[in-house]
Structures are given as C-alpha cells and as structure tokens.
Design a protein around this motif. Structure first.
Motif, PDB file in Angstrom:
ATOM      1  N   SER A   1       8.854   5.533  -1.857  1.00 35.22           N
ATOM      2  CA  SER A   1       8.727   4.853  -2.180  1.00 35.22           C
ATOM      3  C   SER A   1       9.336   5.454  -3.841  1.00 35.22           C
ATOM      4  O   SER A   1      10.899   5.303  -4.412  1.00 35.22           O
ATOM      5  CB  SER A   1       7.821   4.034  -1.890  1.00 35.22           C
TER       6      SER A   1
ATOM      7  N   ASN B   1       7.967  -2.707  -1.953  1.00 29.35           N
ATOM      8  CA  ASN B   1       6.698  -2.574  -2.712  1.00 29.35           C
ATOM      9  C   ASN B   1       6.376  -3.951  -2.960  1.00 29.35           C
ATOM     10  O   ASN B   1       4.538  -4.376  -3.609  1.00 29.35           O
ATOM     11  CB  ASN B   1       6.071  -1.555  -3.466  1.00 29.35           C
TER      12      ASN B   1
ATOM     13  N   GLN C   1       4.567 -12.047  -2.988  1.00 32.49           N
ATOM     14  CA  GLN C   1       5.193 -11.598  -4.671  1.00 32.49           C
ATOM     15  C   GLN C   1       6.618 -11.381  -3.866  1.00 32.49           C
ATOM     16  O   GLN C   1       7.634 -11.418  -4.807  1.00 32.49           O
ATOM     17  CB  GLN C   1       4.793  -9.562  -4.771  1.00 32.49           C
TER      18      GLN C   1
HETATM   19  C1  NAG Z   1       2.535  -0.971  -4.991  1.00 28.44           C
HETATM   20  O1  NAG Z   1       2.159  -1.877  -5.456  1.00 28.44           O
HETATM   21  C2  NAG Z   1       0.929  -1.833  -5.637  1.00 28.44           C
HETATM   22  C3  NAG Z   1       0.227  -2.900  -6.563  1.00 28.44           C
HETATM   23  O2  NAG Z   1       0.905  -4.338  -5.551  1.00 28.44           O
HETATM   24  C4  NAG Z   1       0.541  -0.806  -6.743  1.00 28.44           C
HETATM   25  O3  NAG Z   1      -1.295  -0.540  -6.625  1.00 28.44           O
HETATM   26  C5  NAG Z   1       0.551   0.887  -5.671  1.00 28.44           C
HETATM   27  O4  NAG Z   1       0.638   2.182  -6.493  1.00 28.44           O
HETATM   28  C6  NAG Z   1       2.320   0.623  -5.628  1.00 28.44           C
HETATM   29  N1  NAG Z   1       2.866   1.616  -4.647  1.00 28.44           N
HETATM   30  C7  NAG Z   1       3.967   2.267  -4.804  1.00 28.44           C
HETATM   31  C8  NAG Z   1       4.012   3.261  -3.764  1.00 28.44           C
HETATM   32  O5  NAG Z   1       5.047   2.152  -6.136  1.00 28.44           O
END
Ligand code: NAG
Ligand code: NAG
Length: 280
Positions: free
Chosen positions: A193, A241, A246
């Motif tokens: 990600s 993500n 959302q």
């Molecule tokens: C994805 O989003 C969540 C909150 O919705 C966050 O806690 C998390 O760190 C995010 N993960 C990445 C890999 O960006």
C-alpha cells in the motif's frame, strides 16, 4: 461455475445468502454505472438488467472474502462491437473460453484473476474489435510475469491491464498486452500500500496518470498492480485503502465534481477494501 455473456445469458447457481450490496451510480443522465460489493447472483441480475438497457460491461473485478466471491463492475451505455463477459471460470474453464472465443474472432479486453477458498477464478471481457496484435497470459508467478513483461515489451507490446491474485500463498498474475500505439507507459506489481502510494506520487511528478489498478491479497498482505500512461489529460484521482462506506462516500464526492470511475478493485481479508481510479 457460473458464466454469462451478452448474447446468451446462462442461468446461474450461487450458494449462500445474499450479502451486502452497495450500489454506486453516476449522476442522472450520465451513461455509465458502477457497482461494488455484489455477490455473483446480484451481479448476474444487474448485468442482465443493464445489458437490456444497452449498457456494455467495461470493467469487472472479482474478489473473494470469507469464501464468497464478490464483484465490482463498471458499465457504459455505448455502441460497439459484439462482446462477451464471463466470470466464475476455473483456470481450465477460462482457457477453454479463451480458445473458443479467440477462434470466433474475439479479442481479450480485460482479464481479472481472483481467489475464493484458496483457488483461482477468472472474470474476463472479450470483444470483436479489430486492432493491433495482442497477447494474454495468466497464472504466472511474479518472476514469470516479469519475464513475460520484459519479452513482450521488447517486442513492442504495451501492457493494457494486469491483475494479481493469490493461489494458495503465492501471488499470480494475468495480463493483456497489445501492440497499439500510445504514450509511454509504466507498470508496477507486487507493491505494498505504501509503495503504491509512493509510486502514484512519484509518477505523477513525471507526468504519468494511472489508468488501471488491481489490488489483491496474498497471505494476508495487500498488494497493488497498476499501469500508468505519460500523457496530459483531464484531472484524475486515485484512492485506495477505503472501506466500502468510505469508497461509496469518495465515489459520491468525486462524481459530484464531474469525475468518472475508470478502474476499481476489491481486496482484503475478512472485510473488503477498495482501490479506484477516476478521471474527469
Ligand atoms: C488504511 O486506513 C486505515 C484507516 O481507515 C489506517 O488505519 C491504515 O493505517 C491504513 N493502511 C494503510 C496501509 O494505509
Ligand atoms: C467455498 O467453500 C465453502 C465451504 O466448502 C462452500 O460452501 C462455498 O460454496 C465455496 N465457495 C465458492 C465460491 O466456491
């Protein structure tokens, strides 16, 4: 196996209860529609409905959650050559459809691998458009995919679409290449990600816009494969993500601003996350 196509729509058997279904629609009057979180049965019903209204399926993404297959789809109400779409195909079933359709003059536009219960399934869209030479591969591991990519690109092919999926604990790839003319392109796969986010930002600085996104989960890890093109054009947006709610909220916000969804991918383990690309 379930399948459908634009000419003869098969009946469909899906076990289990109908799960959450979130519908996304463009603003009234816009000739495109997008949906996510559909079970196979819900997708089939919707597909039949849209096809009867003259929509064509332009994007189809499968993803497995808790041993159930879900789909995200984009439709456009446009004319064009004959087309066929199928989903829920095993590897062997996909190969068989591929061989038959290619013999009938169809070319593969999109192939999407996904896994349900640890085994791979395929969804694909073919049409009878004429055009540049093309090749497609599936069930390649990361190294095999990279080797195929290098070979085809050295022969003048461009990557049109790549899809990642898990077979057991291994990432596999399916891809379509063609020899069409076009701007410089960039492709990445197996990105985390954070790496995906970094590439979007870095490539944006070099004038690239993302044109295809596929997110997939292997061994609990979320990974991204994407294609970019170095071309100017209207504003674009890339998000990932996002939970279903959302994603829906972002979709609504962007559509209100005049954006159109061009690529969407569900992924995750247990509950769904979404990645999407929009352009004005
Ligand atoms: C994805 O989003 C969540 C909150 O919705 C966050 O806690 C998390 O760190 C995010 N993960 C990445 C890999 O960006
Ligand atoms: C996955 O496995 C479960 C349990 O064996 C089964 O009920 C379900 O139909 C399977 N799902 C698919 C999509 O094959």
């Amino acid at each position: 196996m379930v399948f459908f196509n634009a000419k003869s729509i098969s009946s469909l058997v899906v076990g289990g209860v109908l799960m959450i279904q979130a519908a996304l629609t463009g603003v009234e009057g816009q000739a495109w529609r997008a949906h996510h979180g559909l079970t196979g049965a819900a997708f089939q019903t919707q597909f039949n409905n849209y096809v009867s209204q003259g929509y064509r399926l332009t994007h189809l993404d499968g993803y497995g959650l808790n041993n159930v297959a879900y789909f995200a789809a984009i439709y456009e109400q446009t004319s064009g050559p004959a087309w066929v779409a199928k989903f829920g195909l095993t590897s062997a079933g996909y190969q068989e459809q591929f061989d038959t359709l290619v013999k009938d003059g169809y070319r593969l536009k999109k192939v999407n691998g996904y896994s349900v219960n640890g085994s791979e399934r395929f969804a694909a869209i073919w049409d009878k458009s004429s055009g540049a030479a093309w090749v497609a591969r599936h069930n390649l591991d990361s190294a095999q995919y990279q080797a195929a990519f290098n070979t085809y690109v050295s022969q003048g092919y461009r990557l049109k679409h790549v899809s990642g999926y898990a077979v057991g604990t291994t990432a596999k790839y399916a891809a379509v290449f063609d020899k069409s003319a076009g701007p410089k392109f960039a492709a990445r796969h197996g990105l985390t990600s954070a790496q995906y986010q970094a590439e979007v930002t870095k490539l944006k600085g070099e004038g690239y816009r993302p044109v295809s996104i596929d997110a997939y989960t292997v061994n609990g890890q979320n990974l991204f494969a994407a294609v970019w093109e170095q071309t100017t054009g209207p504003d674009w947006a890339a998000r990932h993500n996002l939970t279903s709610a959302q994603f829906q909220a972002e979709f609504d916000r962007l559509v209100k601003l005049g954006f159109k969804l061009i690529s969407v991918s569900g992924y995750g383990s247990g509950s769904a996350l979404y990645a999407g690309l929009w352009t004005k």
